[in-house]
Design a protein around this motif. Sequence first.
Motif: not given
Length: 485
Positions: A32, A80, A88, A105, A107, A404
């Motif tokens: 992010s 998040g 995320n 995920n 995001s 991630i």
Amino acid sequence: MDRARLSAVLSMFLVAQILVVPVIASGQTGHSAGFASGVSDSTLPVDRSEVRAVSNQVSNPCVGTMETRPERTTLLSIQGARGSEKANAMVLGIRPNGSVVGVHNGSANNRWWYYDVDRLANGNLLLSTTKPGISVIEESDPSTGEHVSIREFPEVLDSHDVDLINGDELLVNDMSQDGEDRVFVYNLTREEITWEYWFANHSDRFPKDGGGEYGGDWTHNNDVEQINNGTFMVSVRNFDQVVAINRSTKELEWQLGADGNYTTLNEQHNPDYFTGSNGRPSIIIADSRNDRVVEYARENGTWNKTWVLRGGGLDEPRDADRLPNGNTLVSDRRGDRLLEVTPQGEVVWEFYAPWQPYDAERIGTGDESSGPSARQLNATGIHEMTGSVGVNDTRAAQCYNYLIRLEDGGRLLPSNVGTPTDRSEPATAGTASDPGDNRELPSDESALGTPTPDAGVPTPLLLGGGVLVLLAIVALGGYAFTRRH
């Protein structure tokens, strides 16, 4: 430059685009903007399949205490946020040994926060999430990560919780601004709101000078569940209380806690209502600002405190589920960890979860808590938590980077679903060797109805790479044609 050489150069460029662009896109969705992990990823391989292979071989930095193992996979939502920075929003599937099935995920799919995660009767997941400024309720297939159905609520600012009740109703909390705080029922068959409880219409119970700032974050009601066919239990966080609202009369049937009475509750989250074999109602609550988990039993019309878990570094817990084996599954928000704790306070299973773990569900144990109560366990009293390895900032950042990079289409359950857990599984924690879960296979029918046009998990290779592949084929064909002529 002649035509053959020019065509060859263009072909090489397009092939390079095919190989590189999907990898870059995958890396971008895993981070992010504005979030600094503190751990360099310059040595990581760039090919995603290679990343997955390496991830399965290296030590899992998210594994803490592993004294015992659950029998099923655990689902965990991560909101998040790391302090004031965005991280995320994710949902994880965690095997009994601490290895990770996969990461959904959010995001990467234009989701801002993730909150509640529930298992539906058809095997899919019901998720409460948001896009910037609006709430989104989605149904996802945990075996593929596909968004089966998506319902957007533009007038609902930040819903933390949603339950599917009575077959075709969504029970939703709404923390809107301007004093418009409410809980409501949305009928999926009629596709409209059919019941609402506006807190501002009940100023005798919820005065406008109480709670937070009226017109801002006033009630911060953050959880709602149906505890019988005609009663909704609501966590009114900024009023430090849990209440039961009669659906027909909109009167309060009972109230636990009071505004500013921090000895009972202090800005709590996710209360679970359950009954023991003796029929006595109990509530287990993540008593967030008191840094504890607390259980109350209903006796002669009064709520009495029967069990407290505290200490051990508990820091604003967000969720606590009493499991059928008597242990309690705790999402420790600012402790960045998920814990399974015995009735006496010993941590027997621990998984690190940066940043801000929110809601956890153990597959096969039913929605929310299923008991038994502290009285049934002969475990009443105050218990200090022990046995957690704990997580520091460096380890949390390593764990975050590990997670991630494990995102693989959003699969949250093992591929061999329906297979009993193999007790002979190797004892090495963090390896991806656990078999699947003993569970029913998902139904093809959506619980939320017709999917929206943006359903599905976008894949950079399919979305962008397909065009490049086509262009490359054309270019290579042109090169071959030029060579022949």
